[in-house]
Design an enzyme around this catalytic site. Structure first.
Site, PDB file in Angstrom:
ATOM      1  N   CYS A  87      16.622 -53.429   0.902  1.00 46.36           N
ATOM      2  CA  CYS A  87      16.071 -54.179  -0.400  1.00 46.36           C
ATOM      3  C   CYS A  87      16.980 -53.983  -1.523  1.00 46.36           C
ATOM      4  O   CYS A  87      17.966 -54.687  -1.527  1.00 46.36           O
ATOM      5  CB  CYS A  87      14.698 -53.298  -0.777  1.00 46.36           C
ATOM      6  SG  CYS A  87      13.619 -54.445  -1.614  1.00 46.36           S
ATOM      7  N   HIS A 174      11.501 -53.437   4.370  1.00 48.79           N
ATOM      8  CA  HIS A 174      11.597 -52.005   4.334  1.00 48.79           C
ATOM      9  C   HIS A 174      11.380 -51.651   5.757  1.00 48.79           C
ATOM     10  O   HIS A 174      10.061 -51.451   6.285  1.00 48.79           O
ATOM     11  CB  HIS A 174      10.308 -51.512   3.540  1.00 48.79           C
ATOM     12  CG  HIS A 174      10.805 -51.663   2.041  1.00 48.79           C
ATOM     13  ND1 HIS A 174      11.448 -50.722   1.437  1.00 48.79           N
ATOM     14  CD2 HIS A 174      10.730 -52.685   1.163  1.00 48.79           C
ATOM     15  CE1 HIS A 174      11.908 -51.026   0.074  1.00 48.79           C
ATOM     16  NE2 HIS A 174      11.087 -52.248  -0.087  1.00 48.79           N
ATOM     17  N   GLU A 176      11.366 -48.590   7.061  1.00 47.71           N
ATOM     18  CA  GLU A 176      10.917 -47.200   7.019  1.00 47.71           C
ATOM     19  C   GLU A 176       9.383 -47.220   6.964  1.00 47.71           C
ATOM     20  O   GLU A 176       8.620 -46.401   7.115  1.00 47.71           O
ATOM     21  CB  GLU A 176      11.607 -46.531   5.694  1.00 47.71           C
ATOM     22  CG  GLU A 176      11.077 -46.968   4.417  1.00 47.71           C
ATOM     23  CD  GLU A 176      11.899 -48.173   3.690  1.00 47.71           C
ATOM     24  OE1 GLU A 176      11.694 -48.286   2.362  1.00 47.71           O
ATOM     25  OE2 GLU A 176      12.301 -48.911   4.365  1.00 47.71           O
ATOM     26  N   SER A 228      -5.419 -21.806  -1.518  1.00 44.27           N
ATOM     27  CA  SER A 228      -6.509 -22.265  -1.604  1.00 44.27           C
ATOM     28  C   SER A 228      -7.195 -22.512   0.104  1.00 44.27           C
ATOM     29  O   SER A 228      -8.286 -22.760  -0.096  1.00 44.27           O
ATOM     30  CB  SER A 228      -6.201 -23.794  -1.847  1.00 44.27           C
ATOM     31  OG  SER A 228      -5.493 -24.365  -0.936  1.00 44.27           O
ATOM     32  N   VAL A 231      -4.162 -26.593   4.115  1.00 41.76           N
ATOM     33  CA  VAL A 231      -3.072 -26.770   5.206  1.00 41.76           C
ATOM     34  C   VAL A 231      -1.887 -26.074   4.478  1.00 41.76           C
ATOM     35  O   VAL A 231      -1.044 -25.384   4.865  1.00 41.76           O
ATOM     36  CB  VAL A 231      -2.679 -28.076   5.607  1.00 41.76           C
ATOM     37  CG1 VAL A 231      -1.555 -27.901   7.063  1.00 41.76           C
ATOM     38  CG2 VAL A 231      -4.055 -28.352   6.527  1.00 41.76           C
ATOM     39  N   ASP A 232      -1.257 -26.875   3.294  1.00 38.15           N
ATOM     40  CA  ASP A 232      -0.196 -26.597   2.647  1.00 38.15           C
ATOM     41  C   ASP A 232      -0.130 -25.330   2.068  1.00 38.15           C
ATOM     42  O   ASP A 232       0.953 -24.517   2.396  1.00 38.15           O
ATOM     43  CB  ASP A 232      -0.038 -27.593   1.551  1.00 38.15           C
ATOM     44  CG  ASP A 232      -0.146 -28.987   1.823  1.00 38.15           C
ATOM     45  OD1 ASP A 232       0.016 -29.210   3.008  1.00 38.15           O
ATOM     46  OD2 ASP A 232      -0.642 -30.076   1.248  1.00 38.15           O
ATOM     47  N   SER A 234      -1.874 -22.631   3.145  1.00 39.66           N
ATOM     48  CA  SER A 234      -1.826 -21.826   3.915  1.00 39.66           C
ATOM     49  C   SER A 234      -0.348 -21.283   4.823  1.00 39.66           C
ATOM     50  O   SER A 234      -0.066 -20.471   5.082  1.00 39.66           O
ATOM     51  CB  SER A 234      -2.815 -22.045   4.967  1.00 39.66           C
ATOM     52  OG  SER A 234      -4.201 -22.354   4.615  1.00 39.66           O
TER      53      SER A 234
END
EC number: 6.3.5.2
Length: 515
Positions: A87, A174, A176, A228, A231-232, A234
């Site tokens: 692009c 794009h 991606e 918290s 997932v992140d 942990s």
């Protein structure tokens, strides 16, 4: 950005401000090749020192001929490395080599049919027609000397170009973005066919490098982790604990904005299961007082972000020698908050709203990873599936799923309805198929009839999307009978609700969360 051992082939991505730029690096990593994202201001000498196999120029919101246009070190083109412009990157390459870029008659945004006119290495073994994702307001109208047209579309006569003698390639679309049917194949052709890369990077490499990096950064000091139970956070906690052991103290803040049963589950899993030092802070009243009367979503995010830090600050003052604060910031968090060149979409709870006088140094070991990579990392670290595959949950919690002012009544509606949604999705065997699903309370009421009586109660919105990395997402096609069960249960089991709506908007144009 992590610098890996030099035996790993590397593709450098230059950031010209596209909201999709991290996706490029992510796609390349999926192929087993390491990729780093760097600002467009990087010098040719710096790139040369990294010894990459090729360079990709990302897209961007600017015009190459406009005021404030972004450029790169011209000596990069003299390095002799393959370059692939996407692009804006293609337009910049065109301008650099004497071609013409002009404003299009109308901005093209969405899917388009691409027709391959010249089978350069970029299009090897790809169909002559394919659907691609366009997002541009300018066009290449005149080719630079030595370039040929590789592909066209109805609205874009030069949708792809190349100068194979110099290993220079450009596309107006794009690849991606997953809406581009053969985008991965096209990027693969550049990485392997043009650049000659070999596979050699995986999550084991990442763990090895990151553990060493954490130990080197922290030394003999101590780290606080904002745990918290998502997932992140942990994965961050387990990764850092693996690196430095008891130097880590996890602080779990119950701000009253958590999902049903979450507070109890966090303490059981990490304090008892992983034998970590976890301090629980009951801050429900503190957060609710700060949020009283606040309706603006950005202000809510800032308040919640600030209050988190203040709570940690208070707790750290009770402990000795706490120097670092660990956060589960991901690539997607950073891109949605805007980079030096990207246009900001919204501030993010992990990268926005931090007070200037914050007393901790930040450590963010996941900030080069996407959500799917974090799950792989979690599995590699031996974290149980029930945690690794837990639903993504934002730092502000239910605070941004209650639109407008937050009250205890509204929180209870979202908490109970969300629990029903998660239960029914799991029963239907869809919990691994749907990337994220939750309920939100838009704050609107509508008329209904229950038990022969008129009601005027809340509407609950259901949001469910399929995605790989959260950068783009499509609304999930949940079977009607499952949606019916969810709707019936919520209306019958959750007080003050008489209507359910289902969000059928993709990302873009919408974000996944409603606030």
């Amino acid at each position: 950005m992590i610098i890996l051992k030099k035996q790993h082939d590397t593709i450098i991505v230059l950031d010209f401000g596209s909201q999709y730029n991290q996706l490029i690096a992510r796609r390349i990593r999926e192929f087993g090749v390491y990729s780093e994202l760097h600002p467009h201001t990087i010098t040719a000498e710096e790139i040369k020192a990294m010894n990459p196999k090729g360079i990709i120029f990302s897209g961007g919101p600017n015009s190459v001929y406009g005021e404030g246009a972004l450029h790169c070190d011209e000596k990069i083109f003299d390095l002799g490395l393959p370059i692939f412009g996407i692009c804006y990157g293609m337009q910049l390459m065109t301008q650099q080599f004497g071609g013409t870029v002009e404003r299009a008659n109308h901005r093209e945004y969405g899917k388009a049919v691409l027709k391959v006119e010249n089978e350069s290495k970029l299009y090897a073994n790809l169909p002559e027609e394919q659907v691609v994702w366009m997002s541009h307001g300018d066009l290449v109208t005149g080719l630079p000397e030595g370039f040929v047209v590789d592909a066209t579309s109805e609205s874009c006569p030069i949708a792809g170009m190349s100068n194979e003698a110099k290993n220079l390639y450009g596309v107006q679309f794009h690849p991606e973005v997953r809406h581009s049917e053969h985008g991965n194949d096209l990027i693969k052709n550049f990485v392997f066919g043009v650049c000659g890369c070999s596979e050699g990077w995986n999550m084991e490499n990442f763990i090895e490098v990151e553990l060493e990096k954490i130990r080197e950064t922290v030394g003999d000091k101590k780290v606080l982790c904002a745990l918290s139970g998502g997932v992140d956070s942990s994965v961050v906690a387990v990764l850092i604990h693996k690196a430095i052991g008891d130097q880590l103290t996890c602080i779990f803040v119950d701000h009253g904005l958590l999902r049903k049963g979450e507070a109890e589950g966090v303490m059981k899993t990490f304090s008892e299961g992983f034998h970590m030092n976890v301090i629980k802070v009951d801050a429900k009243e503190r957060f609710m007082n700060k949020l009283k009367g606040v309706e603006d979503p950005e202000q809510k995010r800032k308040i919640i972000g600030n209050e988190f830090i203040y709570v940690f600050d208070d707790e750290a003052s009770k402990l000795e020698g706490m120097d670092f604060l660990a956060q589960g910031t991901l690539y997607t968090d950073i891109v949605e908050s805007g980079t030096a060149t990207a246009q900001t979409i919204k501030s993010h709870h992990n990268v926005g709203g931090l007070p200037e006088d914050m007393q901790f140094k930040l450590i963010e070991p996941l900030n080069t990873l996407f959500k799917d990579e974090v799950r792989v990392l979690g599995s590699e670290l031996g974290i149980p599936d029930e945690i690794v595959w837990r639903q993504p949950f934002p730092g502000p919690g239910l605070g941004i799923r209650v639109l407008g002012e937050i009250t205890e009544e509204k929180l209870e509606i979202v908490r109970e309805s969300d629990a029903i949604l998660r239960e029914e999705i799991t029963k239907a065997g869809l919990d691994r198929e749907i990337w994220q699903y939750f309920t939100a309370l838009p704050g609107m009421r509508s008329v209904g009839v229950m038990g022969d009586e008129r009601t005027y109660d809340y509407t609950v919105g259901i949001r469910a999307v399929t995605s790989i990395d959260g950068m783009t997402a499509d609304w999930a096609r949940i079977p009607w009978d499952v949606l019916e069960k969810i709707s019936v249960r919520i209306v019958n089991e959750v007080k003050h609700v008489n209507r359910i709506v289902y969000d059928v908007t993709s990302k873009p144009p919408a974000t996944i969360e409603w606030e």
